[in-house]
Design an enzyme around this catalytic site. Structure first.
Site, PDB file in Angstrom:
ATOM      1  N   ARG A   1      15.193  12.879   5.199  1.00 17.46           N
ATOM      2  CA  ARG A   1      16.815  12.513   5.100  1.00 17.46           C
ATOM      3  C   ARG A   1      17.514  13.773   4.795  1.00 17.46           C
ATOM      4  O   ARG A   1      18.701  13.683   4.004  1.00 17.46           O
ATOM      5  CB  ARG A   1      17.168  11.578   4.273  1.00 17.46           C
ATOM      6  CG  ARG A   1      16.707  10.346   4.641  1.00 17.46           C
ATOM      7  CD  ARG A   1      17.544   8.992   4.197  1.00 17.46           C
ATOM      8  NE  ARG A   1      17.293   7.799   4.613  1.00 17.46           N
ATOM      9  CZ  ARG A   1      17.022   6.791   3.527  1.00 17.46           C
ATOM     10  NH1 ARG A   1      17.303   7.147   2.469  1.00 17.46           N
ATOM     11  NH2 ARG A   1      16.348   5.621   3.935  1.00 17.46           N
TER      12      ARG A   1
ATOM     13  N   ARG B   1      23.632  12.145   4.025  1.00 18.58           N
ATOM     14  CA  ARG B   1      24.869  11.668   3.741  1.00 18.58           C
ATOM     15  C   ARG B   1      25.313  12.580   2.516  1.00 18.58           C
ATOM     16  O   ARG B   1      26.607  12.425   2.016  1.00 18.58           O
ATOM     17  CB  ARG B   1      24.949  10.353   3.366  1.00 18.58           C
ATOM     18  CG  ARG B   1      24.628   9.447   4.591  1.00 18.58           C
ATOM     19  CD  ARG B   1      24.311   8.024   4.358  1.00 18.58           C
ATOM     20  NE  ARG B   1      22.623   8.078   3.598  1.00 18.58           N
ATOM     21  CZ  ARG B   1      22.102   6.895   3.103  1.00 18.58           C
ATOM     22  NH1 ARG B   1      22.824   5.774   3.311  1.00 18.58           N
ATOM     23  NH2 ARG B   1      20.930   6.948   2.796  1.00 18.58           N
TER      24      ARG B   1
ATOM     25  N   ARG C   1      30.190  13.023  10.906  1.00 20.63           N
ATOM     26  CA  ARG C   1      30.461  11.728  11.131  1.00 20.63           C
ATOM     27  C   ARG C   1      31.542  11.027  11.188  1.00 20.63           C
ATOM     28  O   ARG C   1      31.834   9.863  11.907  1.00 20.63           O
ATOM     29  CB  ARG C   1      29.565  11.092   9.931  1.00 20.63           C
ATOM     30  CG  ARG C   1      29.215   9.533   9.601  1.00 20.63           C
ATOM     31  CD  ARG C   1      28.832   9.046   8.346  1.00 20.63           C
ATOM     32  NE  ARG C   1      29.611   9.209   7.342  1.00 20.63           N
ATOM     33  CZ  ARG C   1      29.087   9.000   5.974  1.00 20.63           C
ATOM     34  NH1 ARG C   1      27.914   8.728   5.871  1.00 20.63           N
ATOM     35  NH2 ARG C   1      29.933   9.124   5.076  1.00 20.63           N
TER      36      ARG C   1
ATOM     37  N   ASP D   1      15.991   8.370  14.587  1.00 20.43           N
ATOM     38  CA  ASP D   1      15.845   7.001  13.723  1.00 20.43           C
ATOM     39  C   ASP D   1      14.528   6.534  14.190  1.00 20.43           C
ATOM     40  O   ASP D   1      14.136   6.647  15.527  1.00 20.43           O
ATOM     41  CB  ASP D   1      16.879   6.032  13.865  1.00 20.43           C
ATOM     42  CG  ASP D   1      16.717   4.722  12.894  1.00 20.43           C
ATOM     43  OD1 ASP D   1      15.881   3.867  13.089  1.00 20.43           O
ATOM     44  OD2 ASP D   1      17.347   4.937  11.810  1.00 20.43           O
TER      45      ASP D   1
ATOM     46  N   TYR E   1      11.095  -4.718  12.089  1.00 21.30           N
ATOM     47  CA  TYR E   1      12.591  -4.669  12.674  1.00 21.30           C
ATOM     48  C   TYR E   1      12.856  -5.489  13.818  1.00 21.30           C
ATOM     49  O   TYR E   1      13.745  -6.276  14.033  1.00 21.30           O
ATOM     50  CB  TYR E   1      12.931  -3.408  13.013  1.00 21.30           C
ATOM     51  CG  TYR E   1      13.359  -2.363  11.818  1.00 21.30           C
ATOM     52  CD1 TYR E   1      14.750  -2.703  11.173  1.00 21.30           C
ATOM     53  CD2 TYR E   1      12.771  -1.023  11.348  1.00 21.30           C
ATOM     54  CE1 TYR E   1      15.266  -2.125   9.969  1.00 21.30           C
ATOM     55  CE2 TYR E   1      13.364  -0.616  10.250  1.00 21.30           C
ATOM     56  CZ  TYR E   1      14.306  -1.085   9.524  1.00 21.30           C
ATOM     57  OH  TYR E   1      14.979  -0.140   8.623  1.00 21.30           O
TER      58      TYR E   1
END
Length: 350
Positions: free
Chosen positions: A28, A32, A41, A78, A155
């Site tokens: 990652r 963020r 973003r 992703d 998922y």
């Protein structure tokens, strides 16, 4: 791919060569915690736009490279990105993760899944990976990544992330035939996707079986391990020289099983002491990890001490320095910078 005189450090370490310090990157890492990413973003609020518009995904992938020069630069994407190409409609909700609009619950839905044609359904992947290779040259290793069959099935069946995995476990324990067919199909298509990423420029590929740590060891042996093996075996048949990494979240109870997957490198999380992990995996298995991401909230001295501790315990062969999982959203950027600086000076410090 042309033969290079000096392959990048991470690729050499992943192949088992002796190197003068462990290579370092972060999961990652296009994350963020970076102001540059948060600014982007705001301009592109949809995750799918950020990961599927090539110039945006390239920019996000390269933000940490420009800031910190890690030894690995990973594709910004992703694990659910290939699902629409199989006929599984999905979106990625900000802060919530993937949402599957029609969860796979029946045999008929499994039968109706399509084969993946990455060139047709994921054309942006090639553009992104080729640009990353072009940008970093031999100064860094470009990593691709995919989801593992169990985790993608979780998922697809649950419809979103879960705390209990009760829907897919219900299928596993009451309709195992349907689930095994779904897992087999996913494994074959993921293998196609891994090979495509390698052909497009990925030098190392990491497979995330994020939710396999939610399985008991005996269920891991039934629903996760055979399908990890199925992916890795197919990839090795055509691309034997590309190192493959396996990550399982919460993997302390299944470490030895991970070593049987066919992966070249096993990611170790911080719930296991790295010296214990080395002992459990045996000296021929290469490892990645395993700093607690929370360490990056500590003082610089604390961060340095923990890096040194991990590197000493991992030994001087077959170790890629990394966090035990992704970098956390509020992590101070200067501490990330210090983590990379320290890692790069390790041959002087150890």
């Amino acid at each position: 791919m042309g033969v290079t005189l000096t392959a990048p450090l991470l690729l050499r370490a992943a192949r088992g060569e002796v190197v003068d310090r462990p290579p370092v990157w972060m999961m990652r890492q296009a994350g963020r915690y970076m102001k540059a990413y948060r600014d982007l973003r705001e301009k592109y609020p949809s995750f799918r736009d950020r990961s599927e518009i090539p110039e945006v995904a390239i920019e996000v992938s390269l933000q940490p490279w420009r800031a910190f020069q890690p030894d690995g630069v990973i594709l910004f994407s992703d694990i659910v990105t290939p699902l629409p190409g199989l006929g599984i409609d999905m979106d990625i909700a900000e802060g919530k993760g993937p949402i599957i609009h029609s969860p796979i619950r029946t045999q008929e839905q499994v039968d109706n899944l399509r084969s993946l044609d990455p060139e047709a359904s994921l054309p942006f992947i090639k553009t992104i990976l080729q640009a990353l290779r072009q940008e970093v040259g031999n100064k860094s290793t470009v990593l691709g990544f995919v989801g593992a069959p169990w985790t993608l099935a979780a998922y697809a069946v649950e419809g979103k992330g879960s705390k209990t995995y009760s829907i897919i476990k219900n299928m596993a324990f009451s309709e195992p035939t349907t689930l095994h067919q779904l897992l087999a199909k996913l494994a074959d298509e993921i293998a196609v996707y891994v090979r495509y990423q390698i052909d497009c420029g990925a030098q190392v590929v990491q497979m995330f079986d994020s939710w396999a740590g939610q399985l008991s060891p005996q269920d891991y042996d039934t629903f996760a391990l055979p399908y990890q093996q199925r992916v890795f075996q197919q990839v090795k048949q055509t691309h034997p020289d590309t190192p493959l990494i396996l990550l399982v979240s919460g993997s302390a109870g299944v470490l030895e099983r991970m070593a049987k997957s066919g992966a070249d490198i096993v990611t170790v999380d911080w719930a296991v002491d790295m010296a214990d992990a080395r002992a459990r995996l045996g000296k021929h298995v290469k490892v990645q990890g395993n700093l607690d991401p929370g360490v990056l909230f500590g003082s610089k001295q604390f961060i340095r001490d923990r890096i040194l501790d991990t590197v000493r315990k991992a030994g001087n062969w077959g170790h890629i320095l990394n966090l035990g999982h992704g970098v956390l959203p509020e992590t101070p950027e200067e501490n990330v910078a210090f983590f990379f600086e320290t890692a790069k000076q390790l041959n002087a410090l150890v």
